[in-house]
Design an enzyme around this catalytic site. Structure first.
Site, PDB file in Angstrom:
ATOM      1  N   ARG A 102       0.879  -1.177   0.000  1.00  0.00           N
ATOM      2  CA  ARG A 102       0.000   0.000   0.000  1.00  0.00           C
ATOM      3  C   ARG A 102       0.912   1.221   0.000  1.00  0.00           C
ATOM      4  O   ARG A 102       1.583   1.510   0.987  1.00  0.00           O
ATOM      5  CB  ARG A 102      -0.886  -0.025   1.245  1.00  0.00           C
ATOM      6  CG  ARG A 102      -1.975   1.048   1.306  1.00  0.00           C
ATOM      7  CD  ARG A 102      -2.755   0.855   2.598  1.00  0.00           C
ATOM      8  NE  ARG A 102      -3.842   1.785   2.769  1.00  0.00           N
ATOM      9  CZ  ARG A 102      -5.108   1.563   2.411  1.00  0.00           C
ATOM     10  NH1 ARG A 102      -5.417   0.421   1.819  1.00  0.00           N
ATOM     11  NH2 ARG A 102      -6.046   2.461   2.632  1.00  0.00           N
ATOM     12  N   HIS A 129      -7.081   0.724  -6.785  1.00  0.00           N
ATOM     13  CA  HIS A 129      -7.394   0.017  -5.534  1.00  0.00           C
ATOM     14  C   HIS A 129      -8.153  -1.269  -5.893  1.00  0.00           C
ATOM     15  O   HIS A 129      -9.338  -1.415  -5.609  1.00  0.00           O
ATOM     16  CB  HIS A 129      -8.239   0.908  -4.630  1.00  0.00           C
ATOM     17  CG  HIS A 129      -8.291   0.474  -3.200  1.00  0.00           C
ATOM     18  ND1 HIS A 129      -7.675  -0.679  -2.746  1.00  0.00           N
ATOM     19  CD2 HIS A 129      -8.897   1.035  -2.107  1.00  0.00           C
ATOM     20  CE1 HIS A 129      -7.886  -0.796  -1.445  1.00  0.00           C
ATOM     21  NE2 HIS A 129      -8.634   0.220  -1.034  1.00  0.00           N
ATOM     22  N   CYS A 263     -16.459   3.006   0.152  1.00  0.00           N
ATOM     23  CA  CYS A 263     -15.307   2.172   0.498  1.00  0.00           C
ATOM     24  C   CYS A 263     -14.747   2.480   1.892  1.00  0.00           C
ATOM     25  O   CYS A 263     -13.920   1.719   2.393  1.00  0.00           O
ATOM     26  CB  CYS A 263     -14.219   2.304  -0.561  1.00  0.00           C
ATOM     27  SG  CYS A 263     -13.703   3.994  -0.892  1.00  0.00           S
ATOM     28  N   ARG A 291     -14.312  -7.334   2.185  1.00  0.00           N
ATOM     29  CA  ARG A 291     -12.873  -7.203   1.957  1.00  0.00           C
ATOM     30  C   ARG A 291     -12.161  -8.474   2.421  1.00  0.00           C
ATOM     31  O   ARG A 291     -11.235  -8.960   1.769  1.00  0.00           O
ATOM     32  CB  ARG A 291     -12.316  -5.978   2.723  1.00  0.00           C
ATOM     33  CG  ARG A 291     -12.795  -4.628   2.228  1.00  0.00           C
ATOM     34  CD  ARG A 291     -12.319  -4.325   0.817  1.00  0.00           C
ATOM     35  NE  ARG A 291     -10.878  -4.419   0.685  1.00  0.00           N
ATOM     36  CZ  ARG A 291     -10.034  -3.438   0.988  1.00  0.00           C
ATOM     37  NH1 ARG A 291     -10.475  -2.280   1.459  1.00  0.00           N
ATOM     38  NH2 ARG A 291      -8.732  -3.585   0.817  1.00  0.00           N
TER      39      ARG A 291
END
Length: 306
Positions: A102, A129, A263, A291
């Site tokens: 990330r 993403h 999100c 997720r």
């Protein structure tokens, strides 16, 4: 999912339409506990940006697969003292089986992947993403039973989430509309890539009109108006983005059975109202849970879990 073993996921278009659909099917099986998979592997998390859902969901997913996780915060590694990324990649590659990274620049992710033989997953960059969109599509599929032919409308900043949403929707046969203020468009190359994938079978529409974009949509989606690293711009962006707020009024233009996604983290009263995010059409918490299941399916496929 043998075709994904050992592969990187640097952007959503690294997957074919078939591979993406099969990942969603596997995530569904894992979530329902109809299938259990195991792999004795070690995941390295290299996160240069703050994270709640991505960090925790990757960690829990790996533990549930029987693996282990090492959190490699750059502040406590030699990266913070200037060690070249390619050197870090080649060393950590000798220790770990897979990486979730990330970071800010997509180029940094790609550099790491070029020097590491172990697979690398994009856990968020400024450009894309992809893991978020896996969870989004899983949530939409749960709600409607299918993805093909649905219309998703994203309103707000043309950021990394908007970029990956366009690719994801094109891959699964959904129409996608992105409504944004002038000067805040999604990445032009990704727009063209999404349209190429859609191949005129579905629509990839860009507009400055949020009401026109919302009309009849099955899904309304938004994100914060200032992403990580843009906090200094937040006050200036507020009046520009105000017309792009998901409110009851905007939601009333969508299909009556429409769902709302975000999100997270959300700035209530900015990109989405309190009433909408807590309303009956909000699927934000299911989306956040997914997720875990989507990333577990991804890890299991890349690692060849048994």
């Amino acid at each position: 999912m043998a075709a994904l073993i050992g592969r990187d996921l640097l952007g959503l278009a690294d997957l074919s339409s078939t591979e993406l659909q099969e990942l969603l099917e596997l995530a569904t099986l894992l979530k329902s506990q109809q299938l259990k998979l195991q792999c004795n592997k070690v995941l390295g998390l290299l996160f240069s940006k703050a994270s709640t859902r991505t960090r925790v969901s990757f960690t829990v997913a790996m533990y549930q697969l029987g693996g282990q996780v090492i959190d490699l915060n750059p502040n406590v590694t030699q990266v913070s003292r200037g060690e070249p990324l390619q050197d870090t990649a080649r060393v950590l590659d000798r220790y770990l089986d897979i990486f979730a990274i990330r970071t800010f620049a997509q180029q940094d992710l790609e550099t790491f992947a070029n020097y590491a033989e172990s697979p690398v997953i994009n856990a968020l960059t400024d450009l894309e993403h992809p893991c978020q969109i896996l969870a989004d599509l899983l949530t939409i599929q749960e709600c409607f039973g299918t993805l093909a032919g649905l219309t998703l409308t994203y309103v707000g900043d043309g950021n990394n989430v908007a970029n990956s949403l366009m690719l994801g929707c094109a891959l699964v046969g959904m129409n996608v509309r992105v409504a944004f203020p002038s000067g805040y468009a999604p990445d032009a190359e990704i727009v063209e890539k999404a349209r190429t994938i859609a191949n005129n079978k579905t629509e990839v529409v860009l507009t400055h009109d949020p009401e026109a974009a919302a009309k009849g949509a099955s899904v309304l989606y938004t994100d914060v108006w200032a992403s990580m690293g843009q906090e200094a711009e937040a006050d200036n962006r507020f009046p520009i983005f105000q017309p792009y707020q998901i409110s009851d009024q905007l939601l009333s233009l969508a299909d009556p059975a429409a769902i709302v996604l975000h999100c997270l983290p959300a700035h209530r009263g900015e990109e989405i109202t309190e009433e909408v995010i807590e309303g009956s059409q909000s699927k934000v918490w299911d989306q956040a849970e997914n997720r875990l299941h989507a990333q577990k399916a991804l890890l299991a496929s890349i690692l060849g879990a048994k």
